[in-house]
Design a protein around this motif. Structure first.
Motif, mmCIF file in Angstrom:
data_model
loop_
_atom_site.group_PDB
_atom_site.id
_atom_site.type_symbol
_atom_site.label_atom_id
_atom_site.label_comp_id
_atom_site.label_asym_id
_atom_site.label_seq_id
_atom_site.Cartn_x
_atom_site.Cartn_y
_atom_site.Cartn_z
ATOM 1 N N GLU A 169 0.849 -1.193 0.000
ATOM 2 C CA GLU A 169 0.000 0.000 0.000
ATOM 3 C C GLU A 169 0.882 1.240 0.000
ATOM 4 O OE1 GLU A 169 -3.838 1.557 2.596
ATOM 5 O OE2 GLU A 169 -2.639 -0.129 3.324
ATOM 6 N N LEU A 170 0.480 2.219 -0.812
ATOM 7 C CA LEU A 170 1.231 3.481 -0.874
ATOM 8 C C LEU A 170 1.074 4.229 0.454
ATOM 9 C CD1 LEU A 170 2.805 4.656 -3.265
ATOM 10 C CD2 LEU A 170 0.729 5.850 -3.966
ATOM 11 N N GLN A 171 2.180 4.747 0.993
ATOM 12 C CA GLN A 171 2.143 5.436 2.290
ATOM 13 C C GLN A 171 1.826 6.923 2.105
ATOM 14 O OE1 GLN A 171 2.564 3.498 5.266
ATOM 15 N NE2 GLN A 171 2.152 2.085 3.569
ATOM 16 N N PRO A 172 1.286 7.581 3.130
ATOM 17 C CA PRO A 172 0.975 9.019 2.998
ATOM 18 C C PRO A 172 2.227 9.825 2.622
ATOM 19 C CG PRO A 172 0.053 8.120 5.034
ATOM 20 C CD PRO A 172 0.920 7.047 4.443
ATOM 21 N N GLY A 173 2.053 10.733 1.664
ATOM 22 C CA GLY A 173 3.183 11.559 1.241
ATOM 23 C C GLY A 173 4.030 10.901 0.159
ATOM 24 N N VAL A 174 3.639 9.710 -0.259
ATOM 25 C CA VAL A 174 4.360 8.980 -1.307
ATOM 26 C C VAL A 174 3.408 8.836 -2.493
ATOM 27 C CG1 VAL A 174 5.661 6.900 -1.867
ATOM 28 C CG2 VAL A 174 5.594 7.735 0.501
ATOM 29 N N PHE A 175 3.933 9.010 -3.700
ATOM 30 C CA PHE A 175 3.080 9.118 -4.885
ATOM 31 C C PHE A 175 3.580 8.202 -6.002
ATOM 32 C CE2 PHE A 175 2.576 12.833 -2.337
ATOM 33 C CZ PHE A 175 1.208 13.041 -2.353
ATOM 34 N N SER A 176 2.781 8.182 -7.087
ATOM 35 C CA SER A 176 3.141 7.294 -8.198
ATOM 36 C C SER A 176 4.514 7.647 -8.758
ATOM 37 C CB SER A 176 2.066 7.344 -9.286
ATOM 38 O OG SER A 176 1.938 8.635 -9.826
ATOM 39 N N LYS A 177 4.907 8.927 -8.696
ATOM 40 C CA LYS A 177 6.246 9.321 -9.154
ATOM 41 C C LYS A 177 7.320 8.572 -8.383
ATOM 42 C CE LYS A 177 9.016 12.122 -11.475
ATOM 43 N NZ LYS A 177 8.582 13.503 -11.567
ATOM 44 N N ASP A 178 7.106 8.400 -7.091
ATOM 45 C CA ASP A 178 8.083 7.687 -6.270
ATOM 46 C C ASP A 178 8.151 6.208 -6.663
ATOM 47 O OD1 ASP A 178 8.684 10.017 -4.582
ATOM 48 O OD2 ASP A 178 6.622 9.782 -3.885
ATOM 49 N N LEU A 179 7.002 5.654 -7.068
ATOM 50 C CA LEU A 179 6.978 4.243 -7.478
ATOM 51 C C LEU A 179 7.814 4.019 -8.738
ATOM 52 C CD1 LEU A 179 3.167 3.406 -7.072
ATOM 53 C CD2 LEU A 179 5.031 2.847 -5.491
ATOM 54 N N ILE A 180 7.675 4.924 -9.695
ATOM 55 C CA ILE A 180 8.400 4.709 -10.952
ATOM 56 C C ILE A 180 9.882 5.072 -10.788
ATOM 57 C CG2 ILE A 180 7.742 6.963 -11.976
ATOM 58 C CD1 ILE A 180 8.161 3.615 -13.881
ATOM 59 N N LEU A 181 10.192 6.052 -9.956
ATOM 60 C CA LEU A 181 11.611 6.340 -9.691
ATOM 61 C C LEU A 181 12.269 5.151 -8.985
ATOM 62 C CD1 LEU A 181 11.573 10.110 -8.597
ATOM 63 C CD2 LEU A 181 12.483 9.165 -10.727
ATOM 64 N N ALA A 182 11.513 4.516 -8.084
ATOM 65 C CA ALA A 182 12.056 3.340 -7.391
ATOM 66 C C ALA A 182 12.372 2.227 -8.395
ATOM 67 C CB ALA A 182 11.077 2.844 -6.334
ATOM 68 N N LEU A 183 11.498 2.061 -9.398
ATOM 69 C CA LEU A 183 11.757 1.049 -10.427
ATOM 70 C C LEU A 183 12.999 1.408 -11.242
ATOM 71 C CD1 LEU A 183 10.776 -1.557 -11.922
ATOM 72 C CD2 LEU A 183 9.684 -0.015 -13.564
ATOM 73 N N ARG A 212 -1.599 7.165 -12.658
ATOM 74 C CA ARG A 212 -1.093 6.061 -13.484
ATOM 75 C C ARG A 212 -0.278 6.600 -14.665
ATOM 76 N NH1 ARG A 212 -6.661 2.427 -13.898
ATOM 77 N NH2 ARG A 212 -6.893 2.058 -11.671
ATOM 78 N N MET A 213 -0.739 7.716 -15.237
ATOM 79 C CA MET A 213 -0.018 8.279 -16.391
ATOM 80 C C MET A 213 1.415 8.660 -16.018
ATOM 81 S SD MET A 213 -2.738 10.555 -18.511
ATOM 82 C CE MET A 213 -4.227 9.834 -19.220
ATOM 83 N N THR A 214 1.619 9.102 -14.785
ATOM 84 C CA THR A 214 2.975 9.446 -14.334
ATOM 85 C C THR A 214 3.902 8.240 -14.476
ATOM 86 O OG1 THR A 214 2.030 11.006 -12.744
ATOM 87 C CG2 THR A 214 4.304 10.281 -12.350
ATOM 88 N N ILE A 215 3.384 7.069 -14.137
ATOM 89 C CA ILE A 215 4.194 5.842 -14.196
ATOM 90 C C ILE A 215 4.470 5.442 -15.650
ATOM 91 C CG2 ILE A 215 4.135 3.358 -13.713
ATOM 92 C CD1 ILE A 215 2.779 4.020 -11.062
ATOM 93 N N SER A 216 3.412 5.365 -16.459
ATOM 94 C CA SER A 216 3.606 4.944 -17.852
ATOM 95 C C SER A 216 4.489 5.939 -18.608
ATOM 96 C CB SER A 216 2.253 4.818 -18.552
ATOM 97 O OG SER A 216 1.517 3.758 -17.980
ATOM 98 N N ASN A 217 4.357 7.219 -18.278
ATOM 99 C CA ASN A 217 5.157 8.271 -18.909
ATOM 100 C C ASN A 217 6.653 7.973 -18.833
ATOM 101 O OD1 ASN A 217 6.718 11.044 -18.050
ATOM 102 N ND2 ASN A 217 5.311 11.397 -19.761
ATOM 103 N N MET A 218 7.073 7.381 -17.719
ATOM 104 C CA MET A 218 8.504 7.186 -17.506
ATOM 105 C C MET A 218 8.994 5.800 -17.918
ATOM 106 S SD MET A 218 9.329 9.574 -14.189
ATOM 107 C CE MET A 218 11.099 9.339 -14.371
#
Lengths: 426, 167
Positions: A169-183, A212-218
């Motif tokens: 689960e995504l934690q407060p203050g963490v966003f989809s941008k952080d998910l794709i940067l982590a990848l 979701r678009m933030t993730i696919s964008n990268m």
């Protein structure tokens, strides 16, 4: 006796568009549902069409050109290229999105030019953005773009697929941008070269279409050809009122064959920052917190959408941008700007000290709207931090989420945004 | 098809923003683009590259933006062929479409130093480091790629094949 193997989203979309039973590795000639170009790349495509002796596009309703990278024009050379694009639109009937309409990667889905199940190419590497709405969309060069504009088809190698599942689960203050940067930090900038990514799991399901678009964008930032997601009820709801074509959602088969599978636990991912000068030079924010910044930028095809502006406005409301910092905001489209005005976000941001620029790419690609000075650090919501990207090879670009940028510009140093989300605001 | 020249060697992940920064995309004139080729990575490159020289790089050459200006700038700076350990996907297609020869040859990259004299036989795929005497066998260009490169790009080659067309 062997069963017929299942298919990935990419294999199904290429099969449907090529009239073949396509699997990874096959070369197919496929029909494209849409072709797009922007003001950096369209002029070369127009030149290529002229050299081909082609006067018309295959279907004017399926071609659009967008002035977003240097828009309004900062220099006469670009003005001439914009004129060339307007004349191309008049001659062929292709849709022209002129200055101020927004970033191509917002406009194409926002206006319903592509729908789930489509195949499209764009003369811009971040065309992979619409994978978030179940479109196999990929970036091509101007010559390939011109060929697609002329013929409505193009040859493709059907890519292998890497399946990326976000659990937890995504934690407060963490966003989809952080998910794709982590990848990106995990697999590197060429970790998925020539492959399609398919994103799965409860964390993706819980995200909005914007996020979701933030993730696919990268996806391109790890070398991928596409960044695909399933179309779910949220996707279909998002499409209501956008265009007149019916979505044809494509799910992968349960027994689809993946070249690689990666699982990331979102519960343990905090805010991430990509440091200069590579997108995979990623650190947890704790390691870079305190780094001085001279400019913040919130916008782009990665993070210039309404909920990005909302996150920033929620943090900056009633606060001030640090006196030694410029904050530049570029909404991803005119519609987003209007929605953000109606919601009061623009008022909040400008009162806090932000500078609003034309909907479009803003300073991301270094042609205008905020070129940093020598030695300056920039914290940006964009997708690239290459040397010289923002127009000065002696500047340093850090990438993070809109929350990270908003928190950082208040203090003048890279700042963990989680304190604004956990009730622990100092 | 033979190439021979001095090697200019760079690292990995050479992106299209350093190959040709977006601030110079206000023109599609190949000579103007070539004048700024690689300037954010190595400001001396344009001054030291001679016609026929060979660009050598590590993995993921040409990553980033889809700008076709990147292979055009490299080609018109005088580079005859790019040898890299691997290429980013969009750049790979753009290079062929614009008539810039490229070769994936990881072992050759490891065996070529900056300033070495190198020859490439595109028909056999043989890469030779004349300075050290070493050579490597890479994948030769398929005939259709050779046709495109000899024609000066996809559009030009196709037009020659269909017998003229637009002047």
């Amino acid at each position: 006796m062997s069963a017929i193997p299942g298919k990935t989203i990419a294999e199904k979309i290429f099969s449907a568009h090529s009239g073949t039973d396509a699997y990874a590795g096959d070369i197919v000639v496929a029909d494209v549902d849409f072709v797009m170009g922007q003001d950096g790349t369209t002029p070369l495509a127009i030149r290529a069409l002229e050299n081909m002796g082609v006067e018309a596009v295959f279907d004017p309703a399926k071609v659009a050109v967008v002035m977003d990278h240097s828009s309004p024009s900062p220099i006469e050379g670009v003005s001439a290229l914009h004129t060339m694009m307007r004349e191309f639109g008049k001659k062929t009937g292709a849709k022209v999105y002129d200055v101020g309409c927004g970033v191509c990667h917002q406009l194409i889905p926002e206006n319903g030019h592509v729908v789930p199940g489509d195949l499209m190419v764009g003369c811009d590497s971040h065309t992979c953005t619409y994978g978030a709405v179940n479109v196999f969309s990929t970036g091509v060069g101007s010559t390939d773009g011109a060929a697609a504009m002329a013929a409505g088809k193009l040859w493709f190698k059907v890519p292998d697929t890497m399946k990326v599942t976000y659990t937890g689960e995504l934690q407060p203050g963490v966003f989809s941008k952080d998910l794709i940067l982590a990848l990106a930090g995990r697999i590197g900038v060429d970790g998925a070269t020539y492959m399609a990514l398919e994103f799965h799991g409860p964390v993706i399901d819980a995200l909005s279409v914007d996020a979701r678009m933030t993730i696919s964008n990268m996806a391109i930032e790890v070398g991928a050809k596409a960044g695909l997601m399933k179309a779910d009820a949220k996707t279909l709801a998002w499409y209501e009122g956008r265009g007149d074509r019916a979505p044809q959602p494509v799910d992968p088969d349960a027994d689809a064959v993946y070249a690689e599978e990666i699982v990331l636990d979102a519960s343990v991912i905090g805010p991430q920052v990509a440091k200069p000068h590579a997108v995979d030079n990623v650190s947890p924010i704790e390691e870079v917190a305190g780094t001085k910044v001279a400019q913040g930028f919130i916008g782009t095809c990665t993070n210039g959408r309404l909920e990005d502006l909302k996150v920033a406005a929620d943090i900056l409301r009633g606060r001030k941008v640090h006196p030694d910092v410029r904050l530049i905001i570029a909404p991803a489209s005119k519609q987003i700007l209007l929605d953000a005005i109606a919601a009061g976000y623009i008022q909040d941001l400008v009162e806090a000290g932000a500078v609003l620029v034309t909907p479009g790419c803003g300073p991301c690609v270094g042609t205008h709207n905020g070129v940093p000075s020598d030695g300056e650090n920039v914290i940006s919501t964009a997708n690239r931090n290459f040397k010289g990207r923002m127009g000065n090879s002696n500047a340093f670009i850090y990438l993070g989420s809109p929350a990270t940028v908003a928190a950082s510009v208040i203090e003048g140093v890279i700042t963990d945004p989680r304190k604004y989300f956990t009730g622990g605001e100092a | 098809m033979q190439f021979s020249g001095t090697a200019h060697r760079y690292g990995r992940d050479i992106d299209t923003d350093v190959i040709i920064p977006a601030r110079y995309l206000n023109t599609s004139d190949p000579a103007e683009l070539a004048a700024h080729c690689l300037e954010d990575l190595d400001a001396a490159f344009v001054g030291k590259v001679s016609a026929g020289d060979i660009l050598v790089a590590e993995e993921n050459f040409g990553c980033g933006s889809s700008r076709e200006h990147a292979p055009i700038a490299i080609k018109h700076a005088g580079v005859s062929v790019v040898i890299a350990k691997s290429f980013a996907r969009i750049f790979y297609r753009n290079a062929i479409n614009t008539g810039l020869p490229i070769m994936e040859a990881p072992e050759a990259v490891d065996g070529i130093g900056d300033g070495d004299e190198v020859t490439v036989d595109a028909e056999t795929g043989l890469i030779t480091n004349v300075t050290t005497g070493q050579s490597w066998q890479a994948q030769p260009f398929p005939p259709f790629v050779r046709d495109i490169i000899e024609g000066g790009g996809l559009v030009e080659a196709a037009r020659a094949k269909v017998g003229g067309g637009a002047g």
